[in-house]
Design a protein around this motif. Structure first.
Motif, PDB file in Angstrom:
ATOM      1  N   GLU A 129     -15.592  -4.604   0.345  1.00 45.77           N
ATOM      2  CA  GLU A 129     -16.159  -5.838  -0.226  1.00 45.77           C
ATOM      3  C   GLU A 129     -15.658  -6.059  -1.653  1.00 45.77           C
ATOM      4  O   GLU A 129     -15.316  -7.185  -2.041  1.00 45.77           O
ATOM      5  CB  GLU A 129     -17.689  -5.751  -0.221  1.00 45.77           C
ATOM      6  N   ALA A 130     -15.633  -4.968  -2.414  1.00 47.52           N
ATOM      7  CA  ALA A 130     -15.175  -5.087  -3.805  1.00 47.52           C
ATOM      8  C   ALA A 130     -13.720  -5.538  -3.866  1.00 47.52           C
ATOM      9  O   ALA A 130     -13.338  -6.365  -4.716  1.00 47.52           O
ATOM     10  CB  ALA A 130     -15.350  -3.746  -4.520  1.00 47.52           C
ATOM     11  N   GLN A 131     -12.905  -4.998  -2.980  1.00 48.34           N
ATOM     12  CA  GLN A 131     -11.492  -5.369  -3.000  1.00 48.34           C
ATOM     13  C   GLN A 131     -11.320  -6.844  -2.635  1.00 48.34           C
ATOM     14  O   GLN A 131     -10.517  -7.563  -3.256  1.00 48.34           O
ATOM     15  CB  GLN A 131     -10.723  -4.479  -2.009  1.00 48.34           C
ATOM     16  N   ARG A 132     -12.069  -7.298  -1.657  1.00 46.07           N
ATOM     17  CA  ARG A 132     -11.974  -8.713  -1.264  1.00 46.07           C
ATOM     18  C   ARG A 132     -12.494  -9.608  -2.389  1.00 46.07           C
ATOM     19  O   ARG A 132     -11.910 -10.663  -2.672  1.00 46.07           O
ATOM     20  CB  ARG A 132     -12.770  -8.957   0.020  1.00 46.07           C
ATOM     21  N   ALA A 133     -13.592  -9.191  -3.007  1.00 47.33           N
ATOM     22  CA  ALA A 133     -14.161 -10.029  -4.084  1.00 47.33           C
ATOM     23  C   ALA A 133     -13.201 -10.096  -5.264  1.00 47.33           C
ATOM     24  O   ALA A 133     -12.980 -11.181  -5.841  1.00 47.33           O
ATOM     25  CB  ALA A 133     -15.508  -9.451  -4.528  1.00 47.33           C
ATOM     26  N   GLY A 134     -12.627  -8.948  -5.630  1.00 46.33           N
ATOM     27  CA  GLY A 134     -11.676  -8.952  -6.737  1.00 46.33           C
ATOM     28  C   GLY A 134     -10.466  -9.818  -6.447  1.00 46.33           C
ATOM     29  O   GLY A 134     -10.012 -10.613  -7.299  1.00 46.33           O
ATOM     30  N   ALA A 135      -9.955  -9.701  -5.235  1.00 49.85           N
ATOM     31  CA  ALA A 135      -8.787 -10.502  -4.862  1.00 49.85           C
ATOM     32  C   ALA A 135      -9.127 -11.980  -4.805  1.00 49.85           C
ATOM     33  O   ALA A 135      -8.314 -12.832  -5.209  1.00 49.85           O
ATOM     34  CB  ALA A 135      -8.261 -10.025  -3.508  1.00 49.85           C
ATOM     35  N   ALA A 136     -10.319 -12.293  -4.316  1.00 44.78           N
ATOM     36  CA  ALA A 136     -10.717 -13.710  -4.263  1.00 44.78           C
ATOM     37  C   ALA A 136     -10.842 -14.282  -5.672  1.00 44.78           C
ATOM     38  O   ALA A 136     -10.406 -15.411  -5.953  1.00 44.78           O
ATOM     39  CB  ALA A 136     -12.049 -13.843  -3.520  1.00 44.78           C
ATOM     40  N   GLN A 162      -1.552  -8.876  -9.166  1.00 46.09           N
ATOM     41  CA  GLN A 162      -1.296  -7.978  -8.039  1.00 46.09           C
ATOM     42  C   GLN A 162      -1.355  -6.523  -8.494  1.00 46.09           C
ATOM     43  O   GLN A 162      -1.912  -5.660  -7.800  1.00 46.09           O
ATOM     44  CB  GLN A 162       0.073  -8.270  -7.423  1.00 46.09           C
ATOM     45  N   SER A 163      -0.793  -6.256  -9.685  1.00 41.33           N
ATOM     46  CA  SER A 163      -0.850  -4.879 -10.208  1.00 41.33           C
ATOM     47  C   SER A 163      -2.293  -4.458 -10.443  1.00 41.33           C
ATOM     48  O   SER A 163      -2.676  -3.310 -10.143  1.00 41.33           O
ATOM     49  CB  SER A 163      -0.066  -4.784 -11.524  1.00 41.33           C
ATOM     50  N   ALA A 164      -3.094  -5.392 -10.968  1.00 41.67           N
ATOM     51  CA  ALA A 164      -4.501  -5.066 -11.196  1.00 41.67           C
ATOM     52  C   ALA A 164      -5.215  -4.789  -9.878  1.00 41.67           C
ATOM     53  O   ALA A 164      -6.002  -3.836  -9.769  1.00 41.67           O
ATOM     54  CB  ALA A 164      -5.186  -6.212 -11.945  1.00 41.67           C
ATOM     55  N   LEU A 165      -4.924  -5.599  -8.873  1.00 44.50           N
ATOM     56  CA  LEU A 165      -5.571  -5.382  -7.570  1.00 44.50           C
ATOM     57  C   LEU A 165      -5.097  -4.079  -6.928  1.00 44.50           C
ATOM     58  O   LEU A 165      -5.883  -3.376  -6.279  1.00 44.50           O
ATOM     59  CB  LEU A 165      -5.284  -6.564  -6.636  1.00 44.50           C
ATOM     60  N   ASP A 166      -3.820  -3.763  -7.110  1.00 44.08           N
ATOM     61  CA  ASP A 166      -3.327  -2.483  -6.586  1.00 44.08           C
ATOM     62  C   ASP A 166      -4.065  -1.318  -7.245  1.00 44.08           C
ATOM     63  O   ASP A 166      -4.433  -0.335  -6.583  1.00 44.08           O
ATOM     64  CB  ASP A 166      -1.824  -2.345  -6.834  1.00 44.08           C
ATOM     65  N   ALA A 167      -4.246  -1.445  -8.560  1.00 43.74           N
ATOM     66  CA  ALA A 167      -4.961  -0.383  -9.277  1.00 43.74           C
ATOM     67  C   ALA A 167      -6.407  -0.289  -8.800  1.00 43.74           C
ATOM     68  O   ALA A 167      -6.946   0.821  -8.602  1.00 43.74           O
ATOM     69  CB  ALA A 167      -4.911  -0.645 -10.784  1.00 43.74           C
TER      70      ALA A 167
END
Lengths: 219, 208
Positions: A101-108, B122-127
């Motif tokens: 969920e955190a990864q999706r929220a951050g990406a969104a 993208q780098s931030a999300l990868d991290a």
């Protein structure tokens, strides 16, 4: 002067003694059957008493081993129930779900930020061109870049976590069963140790019987 | 066992705190926090473990990093502005600002800016994804440690049971009575036989 040779007188032959009765008597003395029936009965009773004591000892070993194995088995059940109560599987599943969920929220969030930033910059360029009287068009790439960012940086990693989470949770949920199996193996080991002790006593009383008067070995 | 489990629980809480701190560092260095109110409807209420990082303190840090120009996004914005100004100044100096060259330069600068913005996020999300992988693995390891600790405790308890140091449960059936042993007194003793004289013994020597 040469003395004449004189033949020695003939010695009388030794009488032939009949030794058979003596040898028979000695054999009877040496044979175990020479123990009287009363002595044999006494010896057998003595051996039987010793063997009975050993067998009682064996029964006690078997009883103790069974009781201890039961205790270990009960302990294994308690340990497995304790692990079950910790809810490790659900906790691990929750950790993975929250991570996804955190990864999706951050990406969104970053996808929206990227789209806004790029679109704002493009709009500014478009205004500048318009102020110069240019009819050129600047392609707006914010939406496409935002979608790519969300897919690559958010959705795909989150999907991986969604797949790994249930597997990890399944592994954690199996821990109580593993503990139960481990405990049952320990209980079997305790019983096996009891059987080994019992077998040692079996060898002891077999030896006692072998060495008893009247047995095949002593005969 | 209880002490070990308490340590494991503390480690879990420590992992969570460490994750939150590292998430805040990544967001602060980038110069952009997540505004839950601007997220899509299906995601807005599901921040997962990122919610703990989105604090007012983080917002203040991000604002400060952007105002001072030290954040990644602030640096990219400044580079873009400088590129745009340089293009306009160069073309104006040459008197061709109204030609099609400005549009081309502006489009190139915008493309570079878009690419830089994308790569930074993208780098931030990868991290952030790397943190999640480490965090979930650590939590999974802690679950395994709890299982191992329980097994170890069971092994120690088994040793104590085998040594007879743990009393059997009172609810268990009592020990079966032992079979009566043959009384030794009931067996008549075998009368001792007189020892035969042996040549050289004290007895025979005295007799001689």
């Amino acid at each position: 002067m040469t003395l004449p040779y004189v033949q020695p007188p003939q010695l009388p032959a030794a009488p032939q003694a009949n030794l058979s009765p003596l040898l028979d008597a000695l054999r009877k003395q040496a044979a175990p059957t020479n123990f009287g029936p009363q002595a044999q009965a006494l010896a057998a009773a003595d051996v039987a008493s010793a063997v009975a004591g050993i067998r009682a000892q064996q029964d006690e070993i078997r009883r103790q081993a069974g009781q201890q194995a039961g205790q270990v088995n009960d302990a294994a059940h308690s340990a497995a129930q304790f692990l079950q109560s910790l809810g490790l599987g659900d906790a691990v599943a929750g950790d993975y779900a929250h991570a996804a969920e955190a990864q999706r929220a951050g990406a969104a969030g970053y996808s929206g930020g990227l789209r806004t930033t790029v679109d704002d910059a493009a709009a500014q360029v478009q205004r500048n061109l318009a102020s110069l009287g240019s009819g050129q068009q600047v392609p707006g790439q914010g939406a496409a870049a935002g979608d790519a960012l969300y897919g690559l940086g958010g959705n795909l990693p989150a999907n991986t976590l969604d797949v790994l989470g249930p597997l990890a949770a399944q592994s954690a949920r199996a821990l109580p069963a593993q503990t139960l199996g481990y405990g049952q193996a320990l209980a079997v080991g305790v019983q096996g140790a009891g059987l080994s002790g019992r077998a040692r006593w079996t060898r002891t009383w077999r030896r006692s019987r072998r060495n008893a008067p009247g047995s095949r070995r002593t005969t | 066992l209880q002490g070990l489990l308490a340590q494991i629980n503390a480690s879990g809480a420590g992992n969570q705190a460490s994750l939150t701190g590292q998430q805040q560092q990544i967001l602060g260095r980038l110069g952009e926090t997540i505004d839950p109110s601007r997220l899509p409807a299906g995601i807005a209420g599901r921040l997962g473990n990122l919610g703990a990082a989105l604090t007012p303190e983080l917002s203040g840090v991000v604002d400060a990093a952007n105002q001072s120009g030290v954040s990644t996004l602030a640096q990219l914005a400044r580079q873009y502005q400088r590129a745009q100004s340089a293009s306009a100044g160069d073309l104006a100096a040459r008197g061709i600002i109204r030609s099609g060259a400005y549009g081309q330069h502006a489009a190139d600068n915008l493309h570079d800016y878009t690419l830089g913005q994308y790569q930074a996020r993208q780098s931030a999300l990868d991290a952030l994804g790397g943190l999640q992988s480490s965090f979930t693995q650590q939590q999974q390891d802690l679950a395994g440690q709890a299982g191992s600790a329980t097994n170890d405790a069971l092994g120690r308890l088994t040793d104590q049971i085998r040594a007879g140091l743990v009393a059997p449960p009172t609810s268990a059936p009592g020990a079966a009575p032992l079979p009566p042993a043959v009384p030794r007194a009931a067996v008549p003793a075998i009368p001792k036989r007189a020892a035969a004289p042996v040549w050289g013994s004290q007895r025979t020597t005295r007799a001689l």
